[in-house]
Write an enzyme that holds these catalytic residues in place. Structure first.
Site, PDB file in Angstrom:
ATOM      1  CG  ASP A   1       9.552  21.224 -29.167  1.00  0.00           C
ATOM      2  OD1 ASP A   1       8.791  19.883 -30.071  1.00  0.00           O
ATOM      3  OD2 ASP A   1       9.112  21.787 -30.302  1.00  0.00           O
TER       4      ASP A   1
ATOM      5  CD  GLN B   1       9.400  15.923 -31.583  1.00  0.00           C
ATOM      6  OE1 GLN B   1       8.147  16.819 -31.325  1.00  0.00           O
ATOM      7  NE2 GLN B   1       9.354  15.118 -31.893  1.00  0.00           N
ATOM      8  CG  HIS B   2      10.649  17.193 -37.094  1.00  0.00           C
ATOM      9  ND1 HIS B   2      10.344  15.624 -37.167  1.00  0.00           N
ATOM     10  CD2 HIS B   2       9.581  17.517 -36.676  1.00  0.00           C
ATOM     11  CE1 HIS B   2       8.961  16.168 -36.119  1.00  0.00           C
ATOM     12  NE2 HIS B   2       7.991  17.002 -36.551  1.00  0.00           N
TER      13      HIS B   2
END
Length: 468
Positions: free
Chosen positions: A231, A71-72
């Site tokens: 995830d 992520q991110h």
């Protein structure tokens, strides 16, 4: 047999699993490494995906594919679709001050109300603030911003190794969008004002956010594409988690996340209010110290993990009062980035390898139990706990976890649950209904609760000094 593929583009590697769409049976799989570092040229992810697909026997007989992943991260594209600079990953902390500034400018409560989360260094909005401040030319060249799994899905549409597609073809899903800092899982909409606060402008193209089973187009090789997922959301989908389930993952970091019909808005920053891959919410608490607590203790004692578990199980619950506060890398939950670990209760009776091993396992689990408690205190129902990740393979962790967590623990067989969740989503998109796959080899662990262990840990946890 109808086949689907799931991809896990993680920090360390790319994994591809190919499964029977109806039963979930694993047919074949492949893996390829990613480069080290906290910034990576996305071309390396594309190359690794190609290698992993080849290792998995190709996609010629596969009818649908979806991508789950880290992520991110921040992937910036120019107007032609070319990558502007190497992608900053979730674990790149140069944006920590930018995150703190964003919180200060809008206030913790306003961020919590808007996003369900407060910006931290990992969030995309914080990385965009850093880019705008420190690389003005790259910021000016940025015409679109997406996330790692968005970028790979986009590349599958145009074809791996081909010229970039149109920026308007970028798509994402609710779970990953909810970790950007400028999309709300409650309103299901972008907050362009928060994007502008972070980046100084809001005229960039953002991926279209799809629903859980909405088709994301077709790959250049002919497969139907799913929207993908972050995830943790993909892992919950792979496990078959439903509202009331908490997934506790013991990897490099420790994570407790829950599929919840109730959104959270925590101004303390303890809980990140993410979205699930199935249309609900996925409130999440993350700790920095997890499996490496076991690694470090095993190295200190000069033993392998099996022997560490044996030592821990040969000591009594509570280790005679010996308590490890495992802040070996600082801590994120609670937010103590400069804290250090501490060992309390050394006596002639507790200076033994078995007691230290037990204290390490209990300290690790107490930190995760605090995370589960935070979810419950926010109104998230907790009825069942799944225990996954590399650290969950320890026999001592499995035996002690239900006692420390105070509830039964379900331990699935080790598996690629992010890739499995992506494959399950691909089957969902293809078939029009969510397939009822069940994790293989699940073991139920039960034990009498040991509240005295939690009480002792709470007593010494806040004695740990921090450097200001």
């Amino acid at each position: 047999m109808t086949l689907v593929a799931g991809v896990d583009t993680s920090t360390q590697s790319c994994t591809v699993v190919i499964r029977d769409a109806e039963t979930g049976e694993l047919v074949r799989h492949g893996r390829a490494p990613h480069p080290d570092g906290t910034e990576v040229d996305p071309a390396a992810w594309e190359a690794a995906l190609g290698e992993a697909v080849t290792a998995a026997g190709g996609l010629d007989d596969v009818e649908a594919i979806a991508v789950g992943g880290q992520q991110h991260g921040m992937v910036c594209l120019d107007a032609s679709g070319a990558v502007v600079r190497p992608a900053l990953l979730w674990n790149d902390t140069r944006s920590a001050q930018a995150a703190a500034d964003l919180v200060a400018e809008r206030g913790a409560q306003e961020w919590a109300d808007a996003m369900g989360s407060m910006p931290v260094a990992s969030f995309t909005v914080s990385k965009l603030r850093w880019l705008a401040r420190n690389e003005k030319e790259n910021a000016a060249a940025t015409a679109a911003v997406c996330l790692p799994h968005d970028w790979l899905t986009w590349r599958l549409r145009s074809g791996l190794g081909s010229a970039p597609g149109a920026l308007d073809d970028l798509i994402t899903d609710r779970s990953d969008a909810s970790g950007t800092g400028y999309w709300s899982g409650v309103t299901n909409a972008y907050r362009h004002d928060l994007l502008e606060l972070g980046f100084g402008r809001s005229d960039v193209t953002l991926p279209r956010v799809l629903g859980p089973a909405e088709q994301a187009g077709t790959a250049a090789t002919g497969q139907m594409l799913g929207p993908g997922a972050g995830d943790n959301a993909a892992a919950a989908l792979g496990l078959g988690a439903v509202p009331g389930d908490v997934v506790v993952s013991i990897g490099t970091s420790g994570v407790a996340c829950a599929v919840s019909e109730v959104p959270t808005a925590d101004p303390t920053g303890t809980i990140a209010g993410f979205a699930s891959a199935t249309g609900e919410h996925l409130p999440l608490v993350c700790t920095l110290n997890a499996a490496r607590v076991l690694d470090s203790t095993a190295a200190l004692l000069g033993v392998d993990h099996d022997r560490l578990a044996e030592l821990a199980l040969n000591a009594p619950a509570g280790a005679g009062g010996l308590t490890l506060v495992p802040y070996l890398e600082g801590e994120r939950t609670p937010n103590r980035p400069d804290a250090t670990g501490a060992l309390h209760g050394l006596t002639l009776g507790t200076v033994h390898r078995e007691y230290l091993a037990r204290a390490a396992v209990e300290g690790l689990l107490c930190g995760l139990a605090d995370a589960v408690d935070a979810l419950e205190e926010a109104g998230v129902p907790v009825r069942r706990v799944f225990l996954i990740g590399g650290g969950a393979r320890s026999e001592a962790v499995q035996v002690i976890a239900p006692a420390v967590l105070g509830r039964p623990v379900v331990v699935p067989a080790p598996g690629e649950y992010v890739a499995d969740g992506a494959a399950r989503q691909a089957a969902w998109v293809l078939r029009g209904e969510l397939p009822q796959w069940k994790p293989a080899g699940t073991v139920l662990r039960e034990a009498d609760p040991t509240p005295a262990v939690r009480a002792r840990y709470a007593e010494v946890r806040d004695l740990t000094a921090t450097r200001v």
